[in-house]
Design an enzyme around this catalytic site. Structure first.
Site, PDB file in Angstrom:
ATOM      1  N   CYS A  47       0.873  -1.180   0.000  1.00  0.00           N
ATOM      2  CA  CYS A  47       0.000   0.000   0.000  1.00  0.00           C
ATOM      3  C   CYS A  47       0.908   1.227   0.000  1.00  0.00           C
ATOM      4  CB  CYS A  47      -0.909  -0.011   1.227  1.00  0.00           C
ATOM      5  SG  CYS A  47      -2.076   1.375   1.303  1.00  0.00           S
ATOM      6  N   PHE A  58       0.614   4.490  -0.706  1.00  0.00           N
ATOM      7  CA  PHE A  58       0.181   5.717  -0.042  1.00  0.00           C
ATOM      8  C   PHE A  58       0.295   5.575   1.467  1.00  0.00           C
ATOM      9  CE2 PHE A  58      -3.193   7.800   2.344  1.00  0.00           C
ATOM     10  CZ  PHE A  58      -2.792   9.120   2.188  1.00  0.00           C
ATOM     11  N   CYS A  59      -0.167   4.439   1.997  1.00  0.00           N
ATOM     12  CA  CYS A  59      -0.115   4.228   3.439  1.00  0.00           C
ATOM     13  C   CYS A  59       1.327   4.250   3.942  1.00  0.00           C
ATOM     14  CB  CYS A  59      -0.775   2.898   3.796  1.00  0.00           C
ATOM     15  SG  CYS A  59      -2.514   2.772   3.312  1.00  0.00           S
ATOM     16  N   ALA A  60       2.236   3.619   3.205  1.00  0.00           N
ATOM     17  CA  ALA A  60       3.639   3.599   3.609  1.00  0.00           C
ATOM     18  C   ALA A  60       4.216   5.009   3.647  1.00  0.00           C
ATOM     19  CB  ALA A  60       4.443   2.712   2.663  1.00  0.00           C
ATOM     20  N   HIS A  64       2.679   7.047   6.705  1.00  0.00           N
ATOM     21  CA  HIS A  64       3.260   6.711   8.006  1.00  0.00           C
ATOM     22  C   HIS A  64       4.707   7.177   8.103  1.00  0.00           C
ATOM     23  CE1 HIS A  64      -0.243   4.643   9.431  1.00  0.00           C
ATOM     24  NE2 HIS A  64      -0.278   3.883   8.359  1.00  0.00           N
TER      25      HIS A  64
END
Length: 351
Positions: A82, A84-86, A89
């Site tokens: 993922c 975008f998620c990486a 964060h």
């Protein structure tokens, strides 16, 4: 104007009412990413509220250092592919000042700090049952609920974000290419990233929503209530599947070993559904994709589902509920791999 929402437009902030408006207000006050990923859940207000409550109580609140929990979430995002998620964060980890940890989390590397390295190894292994990194969790018992809640809500959000959003449109290319820019951007979010939130207020958006028994691993923390509510709301999406389709989906996810589906093959997806009635396959396909390969969900998959019943095409809210069912079924599989088995005492506490 193009938006990142692929299949179901989000409720605009200026048009939000009721529960959606309440959650939006809380996200603006306490969360950096109030204008993006979680808004994709707004066509299903109860799902939005439950996801926000678990994210807030597990990842944003509590006594565990925020950098460590963001690192755990980042490692899950990297394992789930993922992007975008990486990146999100990593930005938040930069905001806490842990720059080496931020860069290691976003690219699946090993940071110099041994504690951070242990967190990344453990969290990244949570979709790999039996991995040796799972044998020794990198946290004391009093932090278990926060770490377990963080990785489980991350597994859920990764699947929903990857299914519903155009991730390429969400992350500026310069930020992807430059560690220096990421570090500078972290300065802009340091107040949010370093804020200590009091546990509990996230549950205020869950009043009147269906719930179930909190998991033993959460003890008496608000995390358990939030997790149980999300589990109930997402689980209700199973009602959009026929009994036979539900059985096939459940069995397939139950046999999943955490591996990524092969990119050049579809037998893993087609075979379990091959003898279902034609009209029942699209819904089952969506649930399986959300669970096991959300990055392979296409416009054609959603269009086929909407067209399966010409008299009542699937709504945006039903689409989210169906995807949430699949995503949560995978999360519950992962929960069984990583959460400690309840003792007689803890089981009794939740009876």
């Amino acid at each position: 104007m193009p938006t990142p929402y692929r299949f179901a437009p989000a409720v605009r902030k200026d048009a939000a009412t009721g529960l959606v408006a309440d959650v939006y207000r809380r996200m603006r006050a306490e969360f950096l990413l109030a204008d993006g990923p979680l808004m994709s859940l707004s066509p299903a207000p109860e799902l939005l509220a439950a996801t926000w409550a678990l994210l807030r109580e597990a990842e944003l609140a509590g006594s565990t250092p925020r950098a460590a929990k963001e690192a755990a979430a980042g490692a899950v995002a990297y394992a789930n592919r993922c992007p975008f998620c990486a990146e999100a964060h990593a930005l938040l980890i930069h905001g806490t000042g842990a720059h080496d940890l931020a860069e290691a989390a976003r690219r699946g590397a090993v940071p110099a700090d041994t504690g951070g390295a242990a967190v990344l190894a453990w969290a990244g292994a949570t979709r790999t049952p039996g991995d040796t990194a799972l044998a020794e969790p990198p946290y004391p018992a009093e932090q278990a609920a926060e770490f377990l809640g963080t990785v489980l809500v991350s597994h859920f959000i990764n699947r929903m974000v990857t299914s519903l959003l155009d991730e390429e449109a969400l992350v500026p290319q310069p930020l992807r290419r430059s560690a220096l820019l990421r570090r500078v951007a972290g300065l802009a979010v340091r107040r949010t990233a370093r804020r200590a939130l009091r546990p509990g207020p996230g549950l205020e958006v869950l009043t009147g929503l269906p719930t179930s028994t909190p998991p033993a691993w959460a003890g008496d923390s608000p995390i358990g209530v939030a997790y149980a509510t999300l589990r109930s709301i997402a689980g209700a999406g199973s009602e959009l599947l026929s009994p036979e389709a539900l059985a096939r989906v459940s069995a397939t996810i139950g046999a999943w070993d955490g591996a990524h589906a092969p990119l050049a093959a579809t037998a893993w997806l087609d075979a379990p559904l091959s003898d279902l009635p034609t009209a029942e396959r699209p819904a089952a396909r969506l649930a399986l994709l959300a669970a096991l390969a959300p990055y392979r969900l296409t416009d054609a998959d959603v269009a086929s589902w909407r067209a399966a019943d010409p008299t009542a095409p699937g709504s945006d809210a039903d689409l989210l509920r169906l995807l949430a069912y699949g995503a949560m079924a995978a999360v519950e599989q992962i929960e069984g791999w990583i959460a400690p088995a309840p003792t007689a005492t803890t089981a009794g506490n939740h009876a």
